[in-house]
Scaffold this motif. Structure first.
Motif, short mmCIF file in Angstrom:
data_model
loop_
_atom_site.label_atom_id
_atom_site.label_comp_id
_atom_site.label_asym_id
_atom_site.label_seq_id
_atom_site.Cartn_x
_atom_site.Cartn_y
_atom_site.Cartn_z
N UNK A 55 0.82 -1.21 0.00
CA UNK A 55 0.00 0.00 0.00
C UNK A 55 0.85 1.26 0.00
N UNK A 56 2.13 1.12 0.34
CA UNK A 56 3.02 2.27 0.37
C UNK A 56 3.91 2.25 -0.88
N UNK A 57 3.96 3.36 -1.56
CA UNK A 57 4.73 3.45 -2.80
C UNK A 57 6.22 3.66 -2.55
N UNK A 58 6.58 3.94 -1.29
CA UNK A 58 7.99 4.22 -0.99
C UNK A 58 8.73 2.99 -0.50
N UNK A 59 8.26 1.80 -0.87
CA UNK A 59 8.93 0.56 -0.52
C UNK A 59 9.68 0.03 -1.73
N UNK A 60 10.99 -0.16 -1.57
CA UNK A 60 11.82 -0.66 -2.66
C UNK A 60 12.24 -2.09 -2.34
N UNK A 61 11.87 -3.03 -3.23
CA UNK A 61 12.22 -4.43 -3.08
C UNK A 61 13.26 -4.80 -4.12
N UNK A 62 14.38 -5.39 -3.66
CA UNK A 62 15.46 -5.76 -4.57
C UNK A 62 15.84 -7.22 -4.35
N UNK A 63 16.03 -7.95 -5.44
CA UNK A 63 16.43 -9.35 -5.35
C UNK A 63 17.79 -9.53 -6.04
N UNK A 64 18.74 -10.04 -5.28
CA UNK A 64 20.08 -10.31 -5.83
C UNK A 64 20.32 -11.81 -5.80
N UNK A 65 20.38 -12.43 -6.98
CA UNK A 65 20.50 -13.88 -7.09
C UNK A 65 21.98 -14.26 -7.23
N UNK A 66 22.64 -14.51 -6.13
CA UNK A 66 24.06 -14.86 -6.15
C UNK A 66 24.30 -16.36 -5.95
N UNK A 67 23.25 -17.10 -5.59
CA UNK A 67 23.40 -18.54 -5.34
C UNK A 67 23.61 -19.27 -6.66
N UNK A 68 24.53 -20.20 -6.68
CA UNK A 68 24.79 -21.00 -7.89
C UNK A 68 23.92 -22.24 -7.95
N UNK A 69 23.31 -22.58 -6.83
CA UNK A 69 22.44 -23.76 -6.77
C UNK A 69 21.23 -23.40 -5.91
N UNK A 70 20.04 -23.32 -6.55
CA UNK A 70 18.88 -22.81 -5.82
C UNK A 70 17.74 -23.80 -5.67
N UNK A 71 17.90 -25.04 -6.14
CA UNK A 71 16.83 -26.04 -6.02
C UNK A 71 16.97 -26.78 -4.69
N UNK A 72 15.92 -26.69 -3.85
CA UNK A 72 15.95 -27.34 -2.54
C UNK A 72 14.58 -27.94 -2.24
N UNK A 73 14.53 -28.80 -1.21
CA UNK A 73 13.26 -29.36 -0.74
C UNK A 73 12.59 -28.37 0.21
N UNK A 74 11.31 -28.06 -0.09
CA UNK A 74 10.59 -27.14 0.78
C UNK A 74 9.10 -27.31 0.59
N UNK A 75 8.36 -26.74 1.55
CA UNK A 75 6.90 -26.67 1.42
C UNK A 75 6.60 -25.28 0.88
N UNK A 76 6.09 -25.16 -0.34
CA UNK A 76 5.87 -23.84 -0.95
C UNK A 76 4.99 -22.92 -0.10
N UNK A 77 3.95 -23.50 0.53
CA UNK A 77 3.05 -22.68 1.33
C UNK A 77 3.79 -22.04 2.51
N UNK A 78 4.51 -22.88 3.25
CA UNK A 78 5.18 -22.36 4.44
C UNK A 78 6.40 -21.52 4.08
#
Length: 483
Positions: A344-367
């Motif tokens: 709701x606030x326009x002054x929020x800046x979200x940045x994603x830096x993908x530095x991992x070389x291996x990103x596939x892991x076991x997880x529960x998507x919901x949690x």
């Protein structure tokens, strides 16, 4: 609950103490009553025959002759000293009494007398006795007695070893010379000139008086103990059931709180996406419309999952994980898109830096989504800056994938970091007090992290911001998870 439980416990403990005091008071009175009447029948028989044995005597059979020898024998000398020298009279009177007492102790035959009485009446209990003299007085004129010895007085010319609080000990080994062991107290006198008056007592008791009384009271004592124990047990069972009911009540409240907290994000995203799709410019642009429909689809699926997870969110004791192999970078792209749309606030800046070389892991998507979104929410809510920044960085090593979520918010003190994952904890600061919330977000984060057997690390500087680092180990196919 804390106050009411404490008050309940205080009242219960106070009531138990009062009940225990009343029980003790009743038991003590019962003991005293039995103590006063202990050995009563046997004592009455012994006393009756003792009185018969000394009917024309004093202290014990033959004791009267010894007293006559010393008191009557020195009567004239004592009278002269009394009329002319009171100090000499007192000294001679003590010496006469001391000599009489010594001879009485030597001639004491109460041991054999009492043994004969016991055998004659078939009494088989072992007894102890004590024979004492409380006072000795002489009268030069009829009924005008002058004390030579009185109990608890000071008499330096009488052997101190035979003087006791109860008087002069003539014989016996009984130490408890109290009213409840006294068999008989007599005062023998003659109403004539040049005579004397003597007061003496016989005490009788068994060897194991206290043990016998306690043995007789054992049924009463056990019944009292059982009654107190029953009250304590009843209180414990009632209190435990009461606590269970309180917990059930809390669980219902948590359920409502959880729904409010968890349902807010996907509903808001759907509402915003729907409002955006109603824009005429978006409707005519298929390329802009498609991402919005994907957002609605994802958030609707999340709502569906939330409904199925409501019981687990309420209890939070065990999570049922639906583990899948997923690329974290793709999930983070979707999360950031949804969050930007929902913000709701326009002054929020979200940045994603993908530095991992291996990103596939076991997880529960919901949690996993719950973890990230709750950290985002806290990063935005507890941020007083004009421009709020959230930087998500992934990096990896040989063992794990790491996700660092950094913000430029108000940060935390060391004390806050200790309790940040506690249920309903919101810290103590001016900014935190203005923020609306239930203090459940990071509680859920910690539960989900623990259920996955992941690790989370927090680095924070008050006034500068915080960094939450989630470490997700690379797992093989045989790894099992339990919530």
């Amino acid at each position: 609950m804390k106050y009411s439980t404490t008050l309940h416990t205080i009242i219960a403990v106070a009531s138990l103490l009062i009940l225990s005091y009343v029980q003790f008071f009743l038991l003590y009175n019962t003991y005293e009553l039995k103590n006063d009447h202990y050995f009563f029948a046997e004592k009455s028989t012994i006393t009756k025959e003792y009185l018969a044995a000394i009917r024309n005597d004093k202290v014990f059979p033959g004791g009267g002759a010894i007293l006559d020898k010393y008191l009557i024998g020195h009567m004239q000398q004592l009278e002269e000293l009394y009329n002319h020298d009171r100090a000499a009279f007192s000294r001679l009177g003590q010496q006469v009494c001391d000599s009489a007492f010594r001879d009485l102790r030597k001639a004491n035959n109460l041991d054999s007398l009492l043994l004969a009485i016991m055998k004659r009446n078939g009494l088989d209990r072992k007894i102890r006795y004590a024979s004492t003299i409380e006072s000795v007085e002489i009268a030069f004129q009829r009924d005008r007695y002058i004390p030579l010895y009185q109990q608890n007085g000071s008499y330096p010319f009488i052997d101190p070893q035979i003087q006791t609080k109860a008087g002069i000990r003539i014989g016996g080994t009984l130490e408890n010379l109290e009213a409840n062991t006294m068999a008989q107290n007599l005062m023998v006198s003659s109403s004539m000139d040049h005579t004397y008056r003597i007061s003496f007592s016989l005490y009788i008791d068994t060897y194991n008086r206290k043990q016998t009384i306690l043995g007789q009271m054992m049924p009463t004592f056990l019944l009292s103990l059982l009654s107190v124990g029953g009250v304590v047990l009843l209180y414990f069972v009632t209190f435990r059931n009461w606590i269970k009911q309180k917990k059930l009540s809390e669980m219902k409240s948590d359920f409502i709180n959880s729904i409010t907290h968890e349902f807010h994000t996907p509903l808001s995203a759907i509402i915003v996406a729907n409002r955006t799709m109603q824009n005429e410019t978006i409707i005519t642009n298929r390329e802009s419309l498609l991402p919005l429909t994907e957002v609605v689809k994802r958030q609707a699926e999340r709502l569906k999952t939330l409904i199925g997870q409501t019981l687990e969110i309420t209890t939070m004791n065990k999570l049922s994980l639906q583990l899948e192999k997923r690329p974290v970078h793709h999930l983070l792209d979707e999360l950031l898109l949804d969050y930007r749309l929902n913000a709701t606030e326009s002054n929020v800046t979200l940045t994603l830096q993908k530095n991992a070389t291996r990103d596939v892991v076991l997880l529960d998507p919901f949690w996993f989504t719950t973890i990230i979104l709750n950290i985002f929410d806290n990063a935005v809510k507890y941020n007083a800056r004009e421009n709020k920044e959230i930087v998500v960085t992934t990096f990896s090593d040989r063992r794990a994938l790491h996700i660092a979520i950094a913000d430029n918010g108000i940060g935390m003190t060391k004390e806050m970091r200790k309790h940040i994952f506690d249920k309903f904890y919101r810290g103590m600061s001016e900014t935190r007090s203005r923020v609306k919330g239930l203090g459940l977000g990071l509680f859920y984060v910690n539960k989900a992290i623990n259920s996955h057997r992941w690790k989370i690390d927090i680095r924070s500087v008050e006034g500068e911001g915080s960094v939450f680092t989630i470490s997700i180990p690379y797992q093989n196919k045989n790894t099992s998870y339990e919530g």
